[in-house]
Scaffold this active site. Structure first.
Site, PDB file in Angstrom:
ATOM      1  N   LYS A  30       0.847  -1.202   0.000  1.00  0.00           N
ATOM      2  CA  LYS A  30       0.000   0.000   0.000  1.00  0.00           C
ATOM      3  C   LYS A  30       0.880   1.248   0.000  1.00  0.00           C
ATOM      4  O   LYS A  30       2.099   1.157   0.220  1.00  0.00           O
ATOM      5  CB  LYS A  30      -0.920  -0.026   1.225  1.00  0.00           C
ATOM      6  CG  LYS A  30      -0.175  -0.058   2.558  1.00  0.00           C
ATOM      7  CD  LYS A  30      -1.105  -0.408   3.722  1.00  0.00           C
ATOM      8  CE  LYS A  30      -0.337  -0.456   5.026  1.00  0.00           C
ATOM      9  NZ  LYS A  30      -1.154  -1.042   6.116  1.00  0.00           N
ATOM     10  N   TYR A 253      16.508  29.650   9.186  1.00  0.00           N
ATOM     11  CA  TYR A 253      15.322  30.360   9.674  1.00  0.00           C
ATOM     12  C   TYR A 253      15.332  30.422  11.196  1.00  0.00           C
ATOM     13  O   TYR A 253      15.674  29.441  11.869  1.00  0.00           O
ATOM     14  CB  TYR A 253      14.055  29.641   9.222  1.00  0.00           C
ATOM     15  CG  TYR A 253      13.717  29.860   7.767  1.00  0.00           C
ATOM     16  CD1 TYR A 253      13.373  31.122   7.303  1.00  0.00           C
ATOM     17  CD2 TYR A 253      13.720  28.804   6.878  1.00  0.00           C
ATOM     18  CE1 TYR A 253      13.045  31.317   5.966  1.00  0.00           C
ATOM     19  CE2 TYR A 253      13.396  28.982   5.543  1.00  0.00           C
ATOM     20  CZ  TYR A 253      13.054  30.252   5.098  1.00  0.00           C
ATOM     21  OH  TYR A 253      12.731  30.437   3.782  1.00  0.00           O
TER      22      TYR A 253
END
Ligand SMILES: *Cc1c(COP(=O)(O)O)cnc(C)c1O
Length: 362
Positions: A30, A253
């Site tokens: 999956k 950042y």
């Protein structure tokens, strides 16, 4: 660049088959084969003798059928989410076999089966996951009215373990007992219980069919034990900028990290948009050869910065790659640093990462 070692996946499949003795092993592919590419993965597993696959939904089933048709037209593909309203035709077209754990879905598939000469299905019972599968009363009702299954050939009765990654958890034995009781209500069908971790709980949990996913792809499904699985995934990040820092400064950042003059910083073109978790900022490490290079600053969307001061100057050039997932630091190690599991790391690796298959590709 993301490398996927198909030989390692094949070796893991053989390891699991060995662990299972005579029981069959399916493969759960999956989420596009846990993010690694369902088609190349399933084709290689089919060449290893795997003839039963599990996917999540009908779309994944259709894609997998097309990928397998030329080499394994006899492969059985099961759809874990069951069969939705109006999807019967698609199931027939791709020859998909649903996992049914809902009374309404059983009714729908049985009606379809009666109208078309019979259809196969897996019946799922809930033994403690609380997610999919028939609950106690729903199973009682079905057992009391077995004609509701007319039109369905029950291939397996299955259930799913909630705590198999911890062999000492008493939930395992409770689910095993509940599964035995459920099987007695649907006599005659073969049985399937174990996922990857369940296989390592021992023969009591093996039944006729196991459904491993993660173990095939080398991620640990039992964090407290050393994993016997071969590593499958490598993530190599390309250095786009090397900088010798001449004065104290901050990186990234939020200016969360101050570094000293004299350091060397490598900026690498992989970021959280590629599934390299932002949570790793200032916390994890990559490798240049055998040398660990810590992340400095936050992980950006497309870039991440490493302190490569310990790497000899001639040992790293712009355009070179550094190992972000590999033998030194596995997907499980990265997951631990980020506070998650290897499964989430693999399935999060983004489409921008070029997948390179190594080993025999079928
Ligand atoms: C995903 C899934 C599996 C595979 O689990 P792993 O831990 O990856 O081995 C097996 N059975 C069901 C019902 C699943 O949803």
């Amino acid at each position: 660049m993301l490398t996927v070692d198909l030989d390692a996946i094949a070796a893991n499949y053989r390891t699991l088959c060995g662990e299972l003795g005579g029981s069959e092993s399916a493969a759960v592919v999956k989420a596009d084969g846990y993010g690694l590419g369902a088609a190349p993965v399933a084709r290689r597993l089919a060449a290893e003798g795997c003839r039963r696959f599990f996917v999540s939904d009908v779309d994944e089933g259709g894609v997998l059928r097309a990928a397998l048709d030329d080499i394994a037209a006899d492969a059985v593909i099961h759809v874990l989410d069951g069969v939705g309203e109006g999807a019967e035709g698609e199931f027939d077209r791709a020859r998909l076999v649903p996992v049914l754990g809902d009374p309404g879905q059983i009714e729908r598939w049985a009606a379809h089966g009666r109208a078309h000469g019979g259809r196969s299905a897996i019946i799922e019972v809930d033994t403690g996951m609380g997610r999919m599968g028939l609950g106690g009363r729903e199973l009682d009702d079905l057992a009391a009215a077995p004609a509701r299954l007319d039109g369905i050939a029950v291939a397996y009765v299955m259930s799913h373990l909630a705590c198999a990654d911890d062999p000492d958890d008493p939930m395992n034995a409770r689910q095993l007992a509940a599964f035995a009781a459920a099987r007695a209500r649907l006599p005659g069908a073969r049985a399937s219980l174990a996922n990857s971790a369940g296989i390592f709980l021992g023969p009591d949990y093996h039944f006729d069919l196991a459904r491993p996913g993660g173990a095939l792809f080398g991620v640990s499904s039992a964090p407290n034990r050393p994993s016997p699985m071969a590593q499958v995934v490598g993530l190599q990040g390309k250095v786009v900028r090397l900088r010798d820092v001449d004065t104290d400064m901050t990186v990234g950042y939020g200016a969360t990290r101050r570094i000293a003059g004299g350091c060397r910083i490598a900026t690498v073109a992989v970021g959280y948009a590629d599934g390299y978790p932002r949570a790793l900022g200032n916390l994890s490490t990559a490798y240049v050869g055998d040398i660990p290079v810590p992340i400095v600053g936050r992980v950006s969307m497309d870039l991440v910065t490493f302190d490569v001061s310990e790497v000899p100057t001639e040992g790293l050039r712009p355009g070179d790659s550094i190992e972000m997932i590999g033998a030194h630091h596995t997907a499980d190690d990265l997951a631990r640093d980020a506070g998650t599991i290897g499964y989430e790391i693999l399935t999060g690796l983004g489409p921008r990462l070029h997948r390179i298959y190594i080993g025999k590709r079928i």
